[in-house]
Design a protein around this motif. Structure first.
Motif, PDB file in Angstrom:
ATOM      1  N   GLY A  38       0.805  -1.212   0.000  1.00 20.16           N
ATOM      2  CA  GLY A  38       0.000   0.000   0.000  1.00 20.16           C
ATOM      3  C   GLY A  38       0.838   1.261   0.000  1.00 20.16           C
ATOM      4  O   GLY A  38       0.484   2.257  -0.640  1.00 20.16           O
ATOM      5  N   LEU A  39       1.974   1.229   0.704  1.00 23.68           N
ATOM      6  CA  LEU A  39       2.819   2.420   0.815  1.00 23.68           C
ATOM      7  C   LEU A  39       3.508   2.778  -0.494  1.00 23.68           C
ATOM      8  O   LEU A  39       3.932   3.922  -0.671  1.00 23.68           O
ATOM      9  CB  LEU A  39       3.878   2.198   1.904  1.00 23.68           C
ATOM     10  N   THR A  40       3.628   1.820  -1.404  1.00 19.34           N
ATOM     11  CA  THR A  40       4.301   2.098  -2.682  1.00 19.34           C
ATOM     12  C   THR A  40       3.406   2.843  -3.669  1.00 19.34           C
ATOM     13  O   THR A  40       3.871   3.253  -4.733  1.00 19.34           O
ATOM     14  CB  THR A  40       4.772   0.786  -3.338  1.00 19.34           C
ATOM     15  N   VAL A  41       2.144   3.018  -3.307  1.00 16.84           N
ATOM     16  CA  VAL A  41       1.185   3.629  -4.231  1.00 16.84           C
ATOM     17  C   VAL A  41       1.026   5.111  -3.907  1.00 16.84           C
ATOM     18  O   VAL A  41       0.754   5.473  -2.760  1.00 16.84           O
ATOM     19  CB  VAL A  41      -0.182   2.926  -4.134  1.00 16.84           C
ATOM     20  N   PRO A  42       1.186   5.993  -4.888  1.00 20.76           N
ATOM     21  CA  PRO A  42       0.983   7.425  -4.629  1.00 20.76           C
ATOM     22  C   PRO A  42      -0.493   7.747  -4.441  1.00 20.76           C
ATOM     23  O   PRO A  42      -1.371   6.983  -4.829  1.00 20.76           O
ATOM     24  CB  PRO A  42       1.532   8.080  -5.903  1.00 20.76           C
ATOM     25  N   ARG A 126     -14.018   5.479   7.170  1.00 22.02           N
ATOM     26  CA  ARG A 126     -15.138   6.120   6.501  1.00 22.02           C
ATOM     27  C   ARG A 126     -14.967   7.614   6.256  1.00 22.02           C
ATOM     28  O   ARG A 126     -15.624   8.173   5.384  1.00 22.02           O
ATOM     29  CB  ARG A 126     -16.416   5.867   7.307  1.00 22.02           C
ATOM     30  N   THR A 127     -14.117   8.270   7.018  1.00 20.00           N
ATOM     31  CA  THR A 127     -13.880   9.694   6.766  1.00 20.00           C
ATOM     32  C   THR A 127     -12.700   9.889   5.825  1.00 20.00           C
ATOM     33  O   THR A 127     -12.783  10.643   4.844  1.00 20.00           O
ATOM     34  CB  THR A 127     -13.628  10.434   8.085  1.00 20.00           C
ATOM     35  N   TYR A 128     -11.588   9.192   6.100  1.00 16.17           N
ATOM     36  CA  TYR A 128     -10.392   9.327   5.255  1.00 16.17           C
ATOM     37  C   TYR A 128     -10.288   8.217   4.217  1.00 16.17           C
ATOM     38  O   TYR A 128      -9.301   8.124   3.519  1.00 16.17           O
ATOM     39  CB  TYR A 128      -9.142   9.364   6.132  1.00 16.17           C
ATOM     40  N   TRP A 129     -11.316   7.375   4.164  1.00 16.92           N
ATOM     41  CA  TRP A 129     -11.420   6.351   3.132  1.00 16.92           C
ATOM     42  C   TRP A 129     -10.163   5.480   3.040  1.00 16.92           C
ATOM     43  O   TRP A 129      -9.601   5.280   1.961  1.00 16.92           O
ATOM     44  CB  TRP A 129     -11.727   6.990   1.780  1.00 16.92           C
ATOM     45  N   ALA A 130      -9.757   4.960   4.185  1.00 19.54           N
ATOM     46  CA  ALA A 130      -8.617   4.039   4.188  1.00 19.54           C
ATOM     47  C   ALA A 130      -8.930   2.771   3.408  1.00 19.54           C
ATOM     48  O   ALA A 130      -8.011   2.046   3.016  1.00 19.54           O
ATOM     49  CB  ALA A 130      -8.229   3.682   5.628  1.00 19.54           C
ATOM     50  N   HIS A 131     -10.197   2.491   3.169  1.00 18.92           N
ATOM     51  CA  HIS A 131     -10.578   1.306   2.396  1.00 18.92           C
ATOM     52  C   HIS A 131     -10.506   1.561   0.889  1.00 18.92           C
ATOM     53  O   HIS A 131     -10.674   0.619   0.108  1.00 18.92           O
ATOM     54  CB  HIS A 131     -11.982   0.841   2.784  1.00 18.92           C
ATOM     55  N   ARG A 132     -10.252   2.801   0.499  1.00 14.34           N
ATOM     56  CA  ARG A 132     -10.129   3.106  -0.926  1.00 14.34           C
ATOM     57  C   ARG A 132      -8.723   3.523  -1.332  1.00 14.34           C
ATOM     58  O   ARG A 132      -8.296   3.237  -2.448  1.00 14.34           O
ATOM     59  CB  ARG A 132     -11.114   4.224  -1.314  1.00 14.34           C
ATOM     60  N   TYR A 133      -8.026   4.196  -0.435  1.00 21.71           N
ATOM     61  CA  TYR A 133      -6.669   4.645  -0.755  1.00 21.71           C
ATOM     62  C   TYR A 133      -5.657   3.670  -0.140  1.00 21.71           C
ATOM     63  O   TYR A 133      -5.560   3.573   1.080  1.00 21.71           O
ATOM     64  CB  TYR A 133      -6.426   6.047  -0.198  1.00 21.71           C
ATOM     65  N   PRO A 134      -4.902   2.956  -0.961  1.00 18.69           N
ATOM     66  CA  PRO A 134      -3.981   1.951  -0.434  1.00 18.69           C
ATOM     67  C   PRO A 134      -2.963   2.497   0.558  1.00 18.69           C
ATOM     68  O   PRO A 134      -2.644   1.842   1.560  1.00 18.69           O
ATOM     69  CB  PRO A 134      -3.288   1.408  -1.694  1.00 18.69           C
ATOM     70  N   GLU A 135      -2.453   3.712   0.320  1.00 15.64           N
ATOM     71  CA  GLU A 135      -1.442   4.253   1.238  1.00 15.64           C
ATOM     72  C   GLU A 135      -2.049   4.590   2.592  1.00 15.64           C
ATOM     73  O   GLU A 135      -1.400   4.429   3.642  1.00 15.64           O
ATOM     74  CB  GLU A 135      -0.744   5.476   0.619  1.00 15.64           C
ATOM     75  N   ARG A 136      -3.315   5.027   2.612  1.00 11.98           N
ATOM     76  CA  ARG A 136      -3.985   5.298   3.879  1.00 11.98           C
ATOM     77  C   ARG A 136      -4.307   3.997   4.612  1.00 11.98           C
ATOM     78  O   ARG A 136      -4.281   3.950   5.852  1.00 11.98           O
ATOM     79  CB  ARG A 136      -5.257   6.099   3.641  1.00 11.98           C
ATOM     80  N   ARG A 381       0.820  -2.889  -8.106  1.00 10.17           N
ATOM     81  CA  ARG A 381       0.552  -1.531  -7.658  1.00 10.17           C
ATOM     82  C   ARG A 381      -0.814  -1.059  -8.125  1.00 10.17           C
ATOM     83  O   ARG A 381      -1.477  -0.279  -7.445  1.00 10.17           O
ATOM     84  CB  ARG A 381       1.637  -0.581  -8.156  1.00 10.17           C
ATOM     85  N   GLY A 382      -1.258  -1.480  -9.292  1.00 11.25           N
ATOM     86  CA  GLY A 382      -2.598  -1.232  -9.774  1.00 11.25           C
ATOM     87  C   GLY A 382      -2.831   0.102 -10.435  1.00 11.25           C
ATOM     88  O   GLY A 382      -3.931   0.352 -10.950  1.00 11.25           O
ATOM     89  N   ILE A 383      -1.833   0.971 -10.437  1.00  9.46           N
ATOM     90  CA  ILE A 383      -2.029   2.322 -10.990  1.00  9.46           C
ATOM     91  C   ILE A 383      -2.317   2.262 -12.485  1.00  9.46           C
ATOM     92  O   ILE A 383      -3.290   2.869 -12.978  1.00  9.46           O
ATOM     93  CB  ILE A 383      -0.791   3.195 -10.732  1.00  9.46           C
ATOM     94  N   ASP A 384      -1.488   1.559 -13.228  1.00 11.69           N
ATOM     95  CA  ASP A 384      -1.674   1.488 -14.676  1.00 11.69           C
ATOM     96  C   ASP A 384      -3.003   0.838 -15.028  1.00 11.69           C
ATOM     97  O   ASP A 384      -3.714   1.303 -15.933  1.00 11.69           O
ATOM     98  CB  ASP A 384      -0.524   0.703 -15.320  1.00 11.69           C
ATOM     99  N   THR A 385      -3.337  -0.232 -14.332  1.00  9.86           N
ATOM    100  CA  THR A 385      -4.600  -0.925 -14.601  1.00  9.86           C
ATOM    101  C   THR A 385      -5.789  -0.020 -14.310  1.00  9.86           C
ATOM    102  O   THR A 385      -6.751   0.039 -15.089  1.00  9.86           O
ATOM    103  CB  THR A 385      -4.700  -2.198 -13.753  1.00  9.86           C
ATOM    104  N   ALA A 386      -5.741   0.688 -13.196  1.00  5.06           N
ATOM    105  CA  ALA A 386      -6.837   1.588 -12.827  1.00  5.06           C
ATOM    106  C   ALA A 386      -7.014   2.681 -13.875  1.00  5.06           C
ATOM    107  O   ALA A 386      -8.148   3.038 -14.232  1.00  5.06           O
ATOM    108  CB  ALA A 386      -6.568   2.203 -11.455  1.00  5.06           C
ATOM    109  N   ASN A 387      -5.911   3.237 -14.384  1.00  5.77           N
ATOM    110  CA  ASN A 387      -5.995   4.279 -15.412  1.00  5.77           C
ATOM    111  C   ASN A 387      -6.589   3.736 -16.709  1.00  5.77           C
ATOM    112  O   ASN A 387      -7.381   4.421 -17.370  1.00  5.77           O
ATOM    113  CB  ASN A 387      -4.607   4.860 -15.682  1.00  5.77           C
ATOM    114  N   LEU A 388      -6.224   2.509 -17.073  1.00  7.32           N
ATOM    115  CA  LEU A 388      -6.773   1.901 -18.289  1.00  7.32           C
ATOM    116  C   LEU A 388      -8.274   1.672 -18.155  1.00  7.32           C
ATOM    117  O   LEU A 388      -9.037   1.909 -19.097  1.00  7.32           O
ATOM    118  CB  LEU A 388      -6.059   0.576 -18.581  1.00  7.32           C
ATOM    119  N   ILE A 389      -8.711   1.209 -16.977  1.00  5.92           N
ATOM    120  CA  ILE A 389     -10.139   0.984 -16.750  1.00  5.92           C
ATOM    121  C   ILE A 389     -10.893   2.318 -16.776  1.00  5.92           C
ATOM    122  O   ILE A 389     -11.964   2.432 -17.379  1.00  5.92           O
ATOM    123  CB  ILE A 389     -10.362   0.262 -15.407  1.00  5.92           C
TER     124      ILE A 389
END
Length: 464
Positions: A38-42, A126-136, A381-389
């Protein structure tokens, strides 16, 4: 009554000094890798975060596999996750070298758990959405481990697990529904035991076999709420007097189970979580729930984390408080009792709906995210895949979800049916016909079944 400890595999496993510590070391290593992943993801935009949580391998495993399996395990097996949780290992390890102070009453009362659970769910997730942002998400888990270490260094035994863990006490409530229990085989044998190794202070800080550090006497365990199933009491028992057995589901509810104020608050918040997560399955229901917090946030000019806080306050505090208040007032008025006692009684009736509803949502989450695993393993990391989707250049293959969907739907219907039946059976056992208290309880049973039926209908509309 089937005792699994009479089978060779379970017998050898639970008496082994390497279990569960070896599994805990493995889960600790896995959590280390997930935190690193999670920490490797911006940080990304809010719009992309909704996709990234499914394409980042660490976030996908945590929120779409580990957490759902933890929820599913409790109503089926009890607090089985606590048995292999790496935080129990870390807490126990550092408590060996700490100050070993007794936990203050604020913690032992359970309100420490309430604050920590509220901070975890309402704040981080639920406030800082740690379930959506991998680094959080990673920061959240690092925070938990820091608290575990501090608790171990200050307080005796496994204070974090007993008094602070935001998950354990909720799993304990769900575990009351489980068709399995960890108990002694013969109470008379415990009464005759002179050494009492299972509670002896001299065994409290061994890592591989120790007396109960949840301050439980195995012979006096009344329900599934507090036992972590760590198996250490069996390792030190000189008479081999423990069992892990099948029982009638919901057995704890028919043995005088009562909810305290701490458990009532946790159940209330959890009910808000379950209602929201099931409502997410059907857009009209989600829009109804979001209407008021969205309007309030717009009127106050809130956005980002501030708007999330408004949504969180309504969905997980105000809405469930109202849902609990209605049957509690009815029970108080008809049963001529106190409002708190009435609320605790309603919570007892409503608990199976919350536990099994949470299980159903966990099942939905696991199966709906299956198509993402090949993508996540190819791009961790999922960044490239997320951008393509997000750009529409990559489509998710959903054939496996479509194949499993009818089966999952029917399973969820059966589970909801079991939840409603459970409410009626528990209510029937607790009714006192002809008395004001009986009329009050009947009203609460009917309201609990009504709530459960509404959730059932929402699920049907979402799945058909």
């Amino acid at each position: 009554m089937t005792d699994f400890l009479k089978y060779r595999l379970f017998d050898r496993l639970t008496v082994s000094r390497w279990y569960p510590i070896a599994v805990q070391v493995f889960t600790l290593a896995v959590f280390g890798l997930l935190i690193a992943g999670g920490l490797t993801v911006p940080h990304v935009s809010e719009k992309l975060a909704g996709t990234l949580r499914n394409t980042n391998l660490a976030a996908l495993i945590v929120w779409s596999l580990w957490w759902p399996l933890v929820i599913i395990s409790a109503p089926l097996f009890g607090r089985i996750w606590c048995q292999v949780c790496p935080m129990e290992l870390v807490n126990s390890f550092f408590s060996r070298f700490g100050l070993k102070r007794k936990a203050p009453r604020f913690l032992t009362s359970g309100w420490g758990t309430v604050i920590f659970y509220s901070l975890a769910l309402l704040g981080f997730i639920r406030t800082y959405w740690a379930h959506r942002y991998p680094e959080r998400m990673s920061v959240f888990f690092l925070f938990l481990f820091v608290v575990v270490i501090i608790a171990g260094l200050i307080y005796e035994k496994r204070a974090f697990c007993n008094y602070l863990c935001p998950v354990g006490r909720l799993l304990g409530l769900y575990a009351c529904c489980a068709p399995m229990e960890w108990r002694v085989r013969d109470r008379a044998i415990c009464d005759d035991c002179r050494t009492k190794d299972c509670i002896a202070a001299r065994n409290s800080y061994s890592l591989t076999a120790r007396s109960c550090t949840s301050n439980l006497y195995p012979a006096a365990i009344a329900d599934n709420r507090d036992c972590l199933l760590c198996t250490h009491c069996r390792k030190v028992c000189p008479r081999d007097n423990l069992r892990f057995s099948l029982r009638m589901p919901l057995a704890d509810f028919f043995r005088g189970l009562r909810l305290g104020s701490v458990e009532l608050f946790l159940l209330m918040v959890a009910s808000g979580l379950v209602v929201w997560e099931l409502a997410e399955e059907w857009v009209p229901a989600r829009n109804v729930i979001e209407y008021l917090p969205d309007r309030a946030a717009a009127w106050l000019g809130l956005s980002g984390e501030a708007a999330n806080s408004m949504h969180t306050l309504f969905v997980f505090i105000l809405m469930p408080a109202l849902l609990f208040l209605i049957p509690s007032v009815a029970g108080k008025w008809m049963g001529k009792t106190t409002l708190l006692k009435s609320a605790a009684t309603f919570g007892l009736f409503f608990l199976p709906v919350v536990a099994l509803g949470h299980l159903i949502k966990a099942l939905f989450r696991i199966t709906s995210r299956l198509p993402y695993y090949p993508l996540a393993f190819s791009d961790p990391r999922g960044i490239d895949t997320a951008n393509l989707i997000a750009a529409g250049e990559l489509q998710i293959e959903r054939q496996i979800v479509e194949t499993l969907s009818p089966w999952v739907t029917w399973i969820s219907f059966v589970i909801f049916g079991a939840a409603l039946l459970s409410v009626w059976l528990i209510g029937k056992r607790n009714l006192k016909p002809g008395s004001p208290e009986g009329r009050g309880r009947l009203s609460m049973v009917l309201i609990a079944m009504t709530y459960g039926t509404i959730l059932f209908i929402i699920t049907i509309l979402a799945r058909v």
